[in-house]
Design a protein around this motif. Structure first.
Motif, short mmCIF file in Angstrom:
data_model
loop_
_atom_site.label_atom_id
_atom_site.label_comp_id
_atom_site.label_asym_id
_atom_site.label_seq_id
_atom_site.Cartn_x
_atom_site.Cartn_y
_atom_site.Cartn_z
N LEU A 172 0.08 -4.80 -5.47
CA LEU A 172 0.91 -5.12 -4.31
C LEU A 172 0.17 -6.08 -3.38
CD1 LEU A 172 2.27 -1.55 -3.48
CD2 LEU A 172 3.34 -3.35 -4.84
N THR A 173 0.91 -7.01 -2.80
CA THR A 173 0.31 -7.94 -1.85
C THR A 173 0.02 -7.24 -0.52
OG1 THR A 173 2.43 -8.64 -0.93
CG2 THR A 173 1.60 -9.86 -2.85
N GLN A 174 -0.84 -7.84 0.27
CA GLN A 174 -1.12 -7.31 1.60
C GLN A 174 0.16 -7.25 2.43
OE1 GLN A 174 -3.87 -6.04 2.63
NE2 GLN A 174 -3.72 -5.97 4.88
N GLN A 175 1.02 -8.27 2.31
CA GLN A 175 2.26 -8.29 3.07
C GLN A 175 3.16 -7.12 2.71
OE1 GLN A 175 3.39 -10.64 5.63
NE2 GLN A 175 4.65 -8.80 5.85
N THR A 176 3.30 -6.84 1.43
CA THR A 176 4.14 -5.72 1.00
C THR A 176 3.57 -4.41 1.48
OG1 THR A 176 4.96 -6.91 -0.94
CG2 THR A 176 5.03 -4.50 -1.02
N ARG A 177 2.25 -4.26 1.42
CA ARG A 177 1.64 -3.01 1.88
C ARG A 177 1.82 -2.86 3.40
NH1 ARG A 177 -3.78 -2.51 1.11
NH2 ARG A 177 -3.63 -0.23 0.89
N GLU A 178 1.73 -3.96 4.12
CA GLU A 178 1.97 -3.89 5.56
C GLU A 178 3.43 -3.53 5.85
OE1 GLU A 178 0.79 -7.65 7.14
OE2 GLU A 178 -1.37 -7.26 6.90
N ASP A 179 4.35 -4.14 5.10
CA ASP A 179 5.77 -3.84 5.30
C ASP A 179 6.08 -2.38 4.99
OD1 ASP A 179 6.22 -6.46 6.01
OD2 ASP A 179 7.07 -7.05 4.07
N ASN A 180 5.41 -1.81 3.99
CA ASN A 180 5.70 -0.44 3.56
C ASN A 180 4.89 0.61 4.30
OD1 ASN A 180 7.46 -1.60 1.80
ND2 ASN A 180 6.48 -0.88 -0.07
N ALA A 181 3.97 0.17 5.14
CA ALA A 181 3.14 1.14 5.88
C ALA A 181 3.99 2.04 6.77
CB ALA A 181 2.10 0.41 6.72
N ARG A 182 5.19 1.57 7.16
CA ARG A 182 6.05 2.39 8.02
C ARG A 182 6.47 3.68 7.33
NH1 ARG A 182 9.29 -1.51 5.67
NH2 ARG A 182 11.44 -0.94 5.10
N PHE A 183 6.44 3.70 6.01
CA PHE A 183 6.77 4.91 5.26
C PHE A 183 5.56 5.83 5.10
CE2 PHE A 183 9.73 1.64 3.45
CZ PHE A 183 10.89 2.16 3.99
N PHE A 184 4.39 5.36 5.52
CA PHE A 184 3.14 6.12 5.38
C PHE A 184 2.48 6.30 6.75
CE2 PHE A 184 4.01 4.39 1.24
CZ PHE A 184 3.56 5.34 0.33
N ASP A 185 3.29 6.66 7.75
CA ASP A 185 2.81 6.88 9.12
C ASP A 185 2.10 5.65 9.67
OD1 ASP A 185 3.79 9.52 9.13
OD2 ASP A 185 1.97 10.25 8.15
N ASP A 186 2.58 4.46 9.28
CA ASP A 186 2.02 3.19 9.76
C ASP A 186 0.54 3.04 9.43
OD1 ASP A 186 4.38 2.10 10.88
OD2 ASP A 186 4.18 3.41 12.60
N ASP A 187 0.11 3.68 8.37
CA ASP A 187 -1.29 3.62 7.95
C ASP A 187 -1.36 2.88 6.62
OD1 ASP A 187 -3.91 3.94 7.24
OD2 ASP A 187 -3.93 6.13 7.43
N ILE A 188 -1.74 1.61 6.65
CA ILE A 188 -1.75 0.80 5.43
C ILE A 188 -2.74 1.35 4.40
CG2 ILE A 188 -3.49 -0.84 6.26
CD1 ILE A 188 -1.91 -3.03 4.79
N ASP A 189 -3.78 2.04 4.84
CA ASP A 189 -4.75 2.58 3.90
C ASP A 189 -4.15 3.67 3.01
OD1 ASP A 189 -6.76 0.90 4.79
OD2 ASP A 189 -7.44 2.32 6.33
N ARG A 190 -3.02 4.21 3.43
CA ARG A 190 -2.35 5.25 2.64
C ARG A 190 -1.34 4.67 1.66
NH1 ARG A 190 -0.33 9.66 6.88
NH2 ARG A 190 0.32 10.67 4.93
N VAL A 191 -1.08 3.36 1.76
CA VAL A 191 -0.12 2.72 0.86
C VAL A 191 -0.82 2.39 -0.45
CG1 VAL A 191 1.47 0.80 0.54
CG2 VAL A 191 1.08 1.73 2.85
N PRO A 192 -0.29 2.81 -1.58
CA PRO A 192 -0.94 2.49 -2.86
C PRO A 192 -1.11 0.99 -3.06
CG PRO A 192 0.72 4.19 -3.17
CD PRO A 192 0.89 3.68 -1.77
N ARG A 193 -2.08 0.62 -3.86
CA ARG A 193 -2.33 -0.79 -4.15
C ARG A 193 -1.64 -1.26 -5.42
NH1 ARG A 193 -6.32 -2.99 -1.03
NH2 ARG A 193 -7.49 -1.51 0.28
N HIS A 194 -1.17 -0.32 -6.23
CA HIS A 194 -0.56 -0.69 -7.51
C HIS A 194 0.77 0.03 -7.70
CE1 HIS A 194 -4.91 -1.44 -8.16
NE2 HIS A 194 -4.45 -2.50 -8.78
N CYS A 195 1.58 -0.54 -8.57
CA CYS A 195 2.89 0.03 -8.86
C CYS A 195 3.26 -0.31 -10.30
CB CYS A 195 3.94 -0.55 -7.92
SG CYS A 195 4.16 -2.33 -8.19
N LEU A 196 4.26 0.38 -10.80
CA LEU A 196 4.94 -0.02 -12.03
C LEU A 196 6.29 -0.56 -11.61
CD1 LEU A 196 4.21 2.96 -14.47
CD2 LEU A 196 2.80 0.95 -13.96
#
Length: 260
Positions: free
Chosen positions: A156-180
């Motif tokens: 995942l790109t940094q932008q996607t992880r930043e966009d999805n951080a809202r689903f992880f209590d706004d904590d980008i470190d909790r957003v996974p780095r990989h996906c299928l």
């Protein structure tokens, strides 16, 4: 490609109409389900129609677009759990009718190949719901993805992880780095693509999708090559479209019988 510009609630009803028409004429249809915020109102509308109008999903099957790698089976943001909460548990899908890629498989490439084979074995997807990222990704096909790609692991790109951080209590470190994710060619194999986008933050991506050149830099632009693609956007998401007036005119003049 058909572009429909309307308020968000109306867009959800339009997408639900297309799914209902498909299910009532072909009850054993195969649906493609997306996560994220874009399809949530569609799922609410489908659940309402199931309860109030008897819209049935009992003979249908569904495939998810993507899944995070490494999230625990019980994690609320694991996409299999999100889909279960938002739609699968609210209608009458049969047990195991909804499938997703296995982000916890011991052999991820083999899991991707098996998922691709399962979609083919089901006869392919009849109608695929899609959202779009601010960088133009669909599913998790990030900028630079091969236009011929199939289900695979992606970083995942940094932008996607930043966009999805809202689903992880706004904590980008909790957003996974990989996906299928299903690949762009996998998505393009579906018989009807229905993409929803709302909000000004999606305006540039929508502009590129509809009016820009087909390019791996904006992966969603591959949809321009699809024979049956529908783009549903609100005024804010349509604000960069140069031909917005034409899109409004053509939809207003469309015969009632034609549908999407």
């Amino acid at each position: 490609m058909e572009v429909v510009i309307a308020p968000g609630d109306q867009l959800a009803r339009i997408a639900a109409d297309a799914i209902e028409t498909l299910l009532r004429s072909q009850p054993d249809s195969v649906l493609g389900l997306a996560t994220g915020s874009s399809p949530l109102k569609v799922y609410d509308e489908l659940a309402r129609r199931h309860v109030e109008d008897g819209l049935g999903f009992g003979r249908a099957r569904a495939f998810m677009l993507d899944e995070y790698v490494g999230l625990a089976p019980g994690h609320p943001e694991r996409y299999r759990n999100v889909i279960e909460t938002e739609i699968a548990s609210r209608v009458d899908f049969a047990p195991d009718a909804v499938q997703g890629p296995d982000g916890n498989a011991g052999d991820l490439p083999a899991a991707c190949a098996a998922y691709e084979a399962a979609i083919v074995g089901a006869g392919g997807v009849d109608l695929q719901l899609l959202g779009i990222g601010t960088d133009g990704h669909i599913a998790f096909n990030e900028p630079g993805s091969s236009l011929a790609s199939r289900t695979r692991i992606k970083t995942l790109t940094q932008q996607t992880r930043e966009d999805n951080a809202r689903f992880f209590d706004d904590d980008i470190d909790r957003v996974p780095r990989h996906c299928l994710t299903q690949g762009l060619a996998t998505i393009m194999s579906a018989r009807h693509l229905v993409l929803l986008a709302t909000g000004k933050g999606k305006a540039e991506a929508v502009h590129q999708l509809v009016e820009g050149p087909v390019s791996a830099l904006w992966p969603a632009t591959i949809m321009q090559m699809h024979p049956h693609a529908t783009v549903l956007v609100d005024d804010a998401a349509a604000s960069r479209l140069q031909l917005a007036g034409y899109y409004r005119q053509t939809y207003a003049s469309k015969p009632d019988w034609q549908g999407l």
